[in-house]
Structures are given as structure tokens and as C-alpha cells.
Design a protein around this motif. Structure first.
Motif, PDB file in Angstrom:
ATOM      1  N   MET A 174      39.862  -4.556   3.517  1.00 10.04           N
ATOM      2  CA  MET A 174      39.810  -4.576   2.058  1.00 10.04           C
ATOM      3  C   MET A 174      41.143  -4.945   1.421  1.00 10.04           C
ATOM      4  O   MET A 174      41.194  -5.291   0.233  1.00 10.04           O
ATOM      5  N   HIS A 175      42.215  -4.877   2.186  1.00  7.17           N
ATOM      6  CA  HIS A 175      43.528  -5.221   1.646  1.00  7.17           C
ATOM      7  C   HIS A 175      43.693  -6.729   1.440  1.00  7.17           C
ATOM      8  O   HIS A 175      44.663  -7.168   0.809  1.00  7.17           O
ATOM      9  N   VAL A 176      42.746  -7.525   1.969  1.00  9.79           N
ATOM     10  CA  VAL A 176      42.754  -8.974   1.722  1.00  9.79           C
ATOM     11  C   VAL A 176      41.440  -9.332   1.046  1.00  9.79           C
ATOM     12  O   VAL A 176      40.384  -9.327   1.672  1.00  9.79           O
ATOM     13  N   ARG A 177      41.505  -9.644  -0.227  1.00 11.28           N
ATOM     14  CA  ARG A 177      40.315  -9.972  -0.992  1.00 11.28           C
ATOM     15  C   ARG A 177      39.948 -11.436  -0.804  1.00 11.28           C
ATOM     16  O   ARG A 177      40.820 -12.309  -0.840  1.00 11.28           O
ATOM     17  N   THR A 178      38.652 -11.696  -0.627  1.00  6.55           N
ATOM     18  CA  THR A 178      38.223 -13.080  -0.407  1.00  6.55           C
ATOM     19  C   THR A 178      37.833 -13.785  -1.696  1.00  6.55           C
ATOM     20  O   THR A 178      38.016 -14.985  -1.842  1.00  6.55           O
ATOM     21  N   GLY A 179      37.258 -13.072  -2.654  1.00  5.04           N
ATOM     22  CA  GLY A 179      36.862 -13.683  -3.912  1.00  5.04           C
ATOM     23  C   GLY A 179      35.539 -14.419  -3.814  1.00  5.04           C
ATOM     24  O   GLY A 179      34.932 -14.541  -2.745  1.00  5.04           O
ATOM     25  N   ASP A 180      35.058 -14.904  -4.952  1.00  5.68           N
ATOM     26  CA  ASP A 180      33.816 -15.677  -5.017  1.00  5.68           C
ATOM     27  C   ASP A 180      33.920 -16.701  -6.140  1.00  5.68           C
ATOM     28  O   ASP A 180      33.972 -16.324  -7.308  1.00  5.68           O
TER      29      ASP A 180
END
Length: 386
Positions: A36-42
Motif C-alpha cells: 500500500m505504500h506504493v499507489r498505482t492509481g487509475d
């Protein structure tokens, strides 16, 4: 491709495909729980490294393929190989409500430690709502069902400019149907919806419309030809629409500094709500995989595992979320917070390791429950919901 543990009435290729989706879903949920510390986005953020980008893109297959197969399974329920037509309305309606209940209660409990003041309505909400809607739509003429499915999937991107402010009367209905967002609050709990239902309803309608491909009267050769033709057509239409940035995705692609970055730009599609290009890519691949599974004649350990998972998808879905939650707190107790306030994995490699471990842990449990379900389902109808 027979499996001695499965009833003869089940279709192996569909179960195996659904099992593959469950495994990819495990991969995605390991990422969500431990990365969760690296957000992927949309769509996925431009700054994401390729290994995380393609891991996330691979898991994009889950929702559209699963919902498409849900529609197909509804048609097969209504048209059993042995016996006359039976209306799927009651089964779809009750199953949809049960799935929505699981989303609201059990899924919230899984994430209450991370988001105690939020109730997220996600994929199970969308599936359940689509099943309830299909319980009504299945009464329509078969061709009308297919036409409506194509119209929604092909046309909903044209609705993107329509939006409502939270204070406007149409905000909540439109958020549920197309845009998502926060729906409101119940006491301290904020209700947030990330899976708008209208595009997914189009997908489940198309799955129902494709059901006759697996009818007893359809030969394996014909079925495979149709699956290949439909899958290839989806990808061909995608290449044209996306290649020329014509329609189907709100963010255009462009040539980047490297070839891999250009590929990432080209296939970086919107999932919430699912764009036309997203659906064309994922269903195109899914249909081709189904066609390939039609050619597999010999069962092996991997196919047996996927077929077992695919025959009890809801049981595995719920169970693995709680196993992940328990694993997270065990690791947190041992290692403490490694990324901010949370325990997190250090690389995408360990996400994949976590997925393989999760599969290994669940397989013996899945075999036991699947055998119980298929043995006792006629005496215990509630088992059909798993």
C-alpha cells in the motif's frame, strides 16, 4: 479434460478460467495488503515501475472476465444440458443480494483496520447489483439482451462528460451507475463506491448473450471458432480505436522515451469505471484463453488446482481475504512498521511470492470444501452460493 472430483454437469474450461481469475485476484490483494505504500492509481500512474505496472495490468483481467462468466453461467443455469428451461430470476436475485451482503459486512471487516471510517463498495457490490439487474433483464428477448449489452459496453464512454455535483439530485444515482465517489455518511462511516454498475451490467449481459456457445447443441469446434473470432475481434477493434486515439479511453497514449514506456502508455486504461478499451483488452484475452482451454485434453496438477478454485470462487474469495489479514498482523507483530505506519513488502517480487504461498495454503482447503459442496449441494442449497 475431465476431473474426477467434479460433477459431470460442470464445464471444465469455465471453472479453470474462473480459477485463474481467483489466483490473479489473490495477486492483486497481496499487493493491496502488503504494498500500500506504493499507489498505482487509475489509470496507472506514469511514475510506476514496469514490474509493478504489468503486475497490476495482469490483475485487470479479474473483474471483467469474472462478471462475463457470471452472465454466461446464468444462461447455463437457465438452460441445463439435461432438462427444460428454468428461469434464473429468483436465483440471480437472491444470489445478488447475498453477494452485496458479503461486500457490506465481511469485506468491510477485512479493511476496518486500515480504513475504519470508510465502507468501500467494490467488485462484489458491482457483481451483486448486476445479478439483481440481470434477474429482471433475463426476461427480455434474447437478442434484446445482447443488443443492450453491446450498447452499454460500446456507448458508456460517451457518457463521461455527464457529471453531477454532490449537492445535486442526480449525484447519487449517477455515482452508482457511472462515476463512483462518496455516496454519503451513516454516522461516522463514509460510504464510498469505486465500482459503478452500468458498464459492468453491460458486461454481464454480454456474458449471458454468449451463453449458447456452451450449449449442448454447440460443437466444440464451433465454440472454439467463435471464441477465437470474438477474442481476436475485440483486440483488432482495440488496436484501431486506441491506435488512432479515436474513442474508448479518456487519456490518449503517446510515444515515450523507451519502447516499454510506450507500451505502458498504450495499454494504460481506466478501470473505474471500465473504459471500452479496458473491456476490449481484458475480454479479448479472456475469450482467447477460453478457446485455448477448449484444446487442453489432459488434466494436470495446475489445471486441477484452477478448476477446484473456480468451482468454489466465493468461498475462496472470502477466505483468502481473512488469511491475508491474519498474515499481515503476524508479520507486523514480528517486524513492525517497515513503510510508514504499516508493514510492507520491499519489492514486487515478494508480491508474487506471497501469491504463490497463498495459493499453496488454500489448495488443500479448497479441495476439501469443493468435495463437500459437490457432494452435499442437493441436500444443502445454501452451498450453491459458494
Amino acid at each position: 479434460m475431465p476431473n474426477a472430483h467434479m460433477p459431470a454437469s460442470r464445464i471444465a474450461s469455465i471453472d479453470i478460467m474462473r480459477g485463474l481469475v481467483i489466483i490473479l485476484m489473490m495477486l492483486d490483494h497481496v499487493r493491496e495488503r502488503f504494498y500500500m505504500h506504493v499507489r498505482t492509481g487509475d489509470p496507472i500512474a506514469d511514475t510506476i515501475e514496469p514490474d509493478l505496472f504489468f503486475t497490476r495490468m495482469l490483475t485487470h483481467l479479474c473483474a471483467p472476465v469474472f462478471i462475463f462468466l457470471a452472465g454466461m453461467s446464468a444462461w447455463l443455469y437457465a438452460h441445463p444440458k439435461e432438462g427444460e428451461y428454468r428461469s434464473p430470476s429468483r436465483f440471480l436475485f437472491t444470489r445478488g443480494l447475498v453477494i452485496i451482503g458479503i461486500e457490506i459486512v465481511l469485506y468491510y471487516l477485512v479493511w476496518a483496520d486500515s480504513f475504519p471510517n470508510y465502507l468501500f463498495l467494490q467488485v462484489l457490490w458491482a457483481i451483486g447489483l448486476c445479478m439483481v439487474a440481470l434477474s429482471l433483464a433475463c426476461r427480455l428477448n434474447y437478442r434484446v439482451i445482447g443488443g443492450l449489452g453491446f450498447l452499454i459496453v460500446l456507448g458508456h464512454n460517451a457518457l463521461v462528460p455527464i457529471n453531477f455535483e454532490p449537492v445535486e439530485l442526480g449525484y447519487i444515482p449517477w455515482a452508482i451507475l457511472h462515476d463512483g465517489g462518496e455516496l454519503g455518511q451513516i454516522g461516522p462511516l463514509t460510504i464510498s463506491l469505486s465500482y459503478p454498475s452500468l458498464p459492468w451490467f453491460g458486461v454481464i449481459l454480454l456474458g449471458y448473450f454468449a451463453g449458447p456457445l456452451f450449449a449442448k447443441s454447440t460443437s466444440a469446434i464451433t465454440r472454439r471458432q467463435w471464441l477465437i473470432g470474438l477474442g481476436a475481434s475485440c483486440l483488432a477493434v482495440l488496436l484501431v480505436l486506441r491506435g488512432f486515439n479515436i474513442y474508448g479511453e479518456t487519456i490518449p497514449w503517446s510515444v515515450q522515451e523507451t519502447g516499454i514506456e510506450t507500451v505502458m502508455s498504450f495499454i494504460n486504461f481506466t478501470k473505474y469505471p471500465p473504459s471500452l478499451d479496458y473491456v476490449l483488452l481484458t475480454l479479448g484475452i479472456g475469450l482467447l484463453l477460453l478457446a485455448w482451454l477448449e484444446t487442453v485434453k489432459k488434466q494436470n496438477g495446475l489445471l486441477d488446482l484452477m478448476q477446484t478454485f473456480g468451482s468454489i470462487p466465493m468461498f475462496i474469495y472470502v477466505l483468502h481475504l481473512y488469511v491475508l489479514l491474519a498474515a499481515y498482523w503476524v508479520l507486523y507483530a514480528i517486524f513492525g512498521a517497515t513503510h510508514g505506519e504499516r508493514y510492507g513488502l520491499d519489492s514486487v517480487f515478494w508480491i508474487w511470492v506471497g501469491m504463490f504461498l497463498l495459493v499453496a495454503v488454500h489448495y488443500p482447503i479448497a479441495k476439501t470444501f469443493a468435495a463437500y459442496k459437490h457432494r452435499e449441494k442437493s441436500n444443502k442449497p445454501w452451498l450453491s452460493y459458494f
